[in-house]
Design an enzyme around this catalytic site. Sequence first.
Site, PDB file in Angstrom:
ATOM      1  N   TYR A 135       0.019 -10.099   0.014  1.00 26.42           N
ATOM      2  CA  TYR A 135       1.013  -9.548   0.940  1.00 26.42           C
ATOM      3  C   TYR A 135       0.940 -10.291   2.275  1.00 26.42           C
ATOM      4  O   TYR A 135      -0.104 -10.831   2.653  1.00 26.42           O
ATOM      5  CB  TYR A 135       0.821  -8.043   1.133  1.00 26.42           C
ATOM      6  CG  TYR A 135      -0.528  -7.623   1.673  1.00 26.42           C
ATOM      7  CD1 TYR A 135      -0.817  -7.679   3.037  1.00 26.42           C
ATOM      8  CD2 TYR A 135      -1.510  -7.131   0.819  1.00 26.42           C
ATOM      9  CE1 TYR A 135      -2.035  -7.271   3.538  1.00 26.42           C
ATOM     10  CE2 TYR A 135      -2.736  -6.716   1.307  1.00 26.42           C
ATOM     11  CZ  TYR A 135      -2.992  -6.784   2.666  1.00 26.42           C
ATOM     12  OH  TYR A 135      -4.211  -6.386   3.153  1.00 26.42           O
ATOM     13  N   TYR A 183       0.840  -1.190   0.000  1.00 29.08           N
ATOM     14  CA  TYR A 183       0.000   0.000   0.000  1.00 29.08           C
ATOM     15  C   TYR A 183       0.882   1.250   0.000  1.00 29.08           C
ATOM     16  O   TYR A 183       1.949   1.270   0.627  1.00 29.08           O
ATOM     17  CB  TYR A 183      -0.889   0.039   1.239  1.00 29.08           C
ATOM     18  CG  TYR A 183      -1.985  -0.993   1.251  1.00 29.08           C
ATOM     19  CD1 TYR A 183      -3.233  -0.728   0.697  1.00 29.08           C
ATOM     20  CD2 TYR A 183      -1.772  -2.243   1.840  1.00 29.08           C
ATOM     21  CE1 TYR A 183      -4.235  -1.677   0.711  1.00 29.08           C
ATOM     22  CE2 TYR A 183      -2.768  -3.197   1.866  1.00 29.08           C
ATOM     23  CZ  TYR A 183      -4.001  -2.912   1.303  1.00 29.08           C
ATOM     24  OH  TYR A 183      -4.998  -3.860   1.323  1.00 29.08           O
TER      25      TYR A 183
END
Length: 261
Positions: A169, A130
């Site tokens: 992730y 992110y």
Amino acid sequence: MAPTQPPTQPDIDRRIAEARDAYERAVAAGAPRTHQPLRDYPPYRSTHLRHPRQPLVAVDIGRDPEAVELTAPVFGESGPAGLGNDLTRRHGGEPLGERVTVTGRLLDRRGRPVPGQLVELWQANAAGRYAHRDDRHPAPLDPNFTGAGRTLTGDDGGWTFTTIKPGAYPWRNHTNAWRPAHLHFSVFGSAFTQRLVTQMYFPGDPLLRYDPVLHSVPDDTARRRLIAAYDPGLSAPGWSLGYRWDIVLDGPAATWTEERR
């Protein structure tokens, strides 16, 4: 005293199965089926820290003039500024990754369109990171992709985003835990307090069977509603793959939302 070791994936798989069996036993005993997860879901370890433990406090707007702010329109009469539903064209260059077009409709419990609603999307980039200061995942940032967009639903309740398929992730729920590719969505009503937040997943992802966030939705049918459908008719030739995913606000076919936890 030895430190507590984090659970492993087999531990999480066992807890998911136990929670699902407990849910089915409750349904067999007469409890209604639900598309919403329990507040405490042991496989998703942080759930017990992420909900109120005390009764909610009702706000009397008549006695608190400032409380009117909670019922005012989110973005006023002129509409939100800075709308952008193509996340691949927000910067000077092309972002890295697989381009996807995701489209759907915002519907009420009777299948009627809900027009004029603000829909926001945010996500990780193709490497699973992110663009946020708190993300410490050692994956590369993409200078041409910040992973956020917004749009308004049309008269038919329709909305569309063109973006990059996010990467998986790691997260700290258990040993070797990885989140599957997903998009975060929020939908605003006529007030900020009506905001709903949910997640959309991609079909065929092998990580779906291992994800306790997805499996915190106890009902299998409701869980499948969080997975988009690949639609070749929505694919843009030579540009992006197309996916369809509707958001239902309430009723038996409602989309899971985080606030209802």
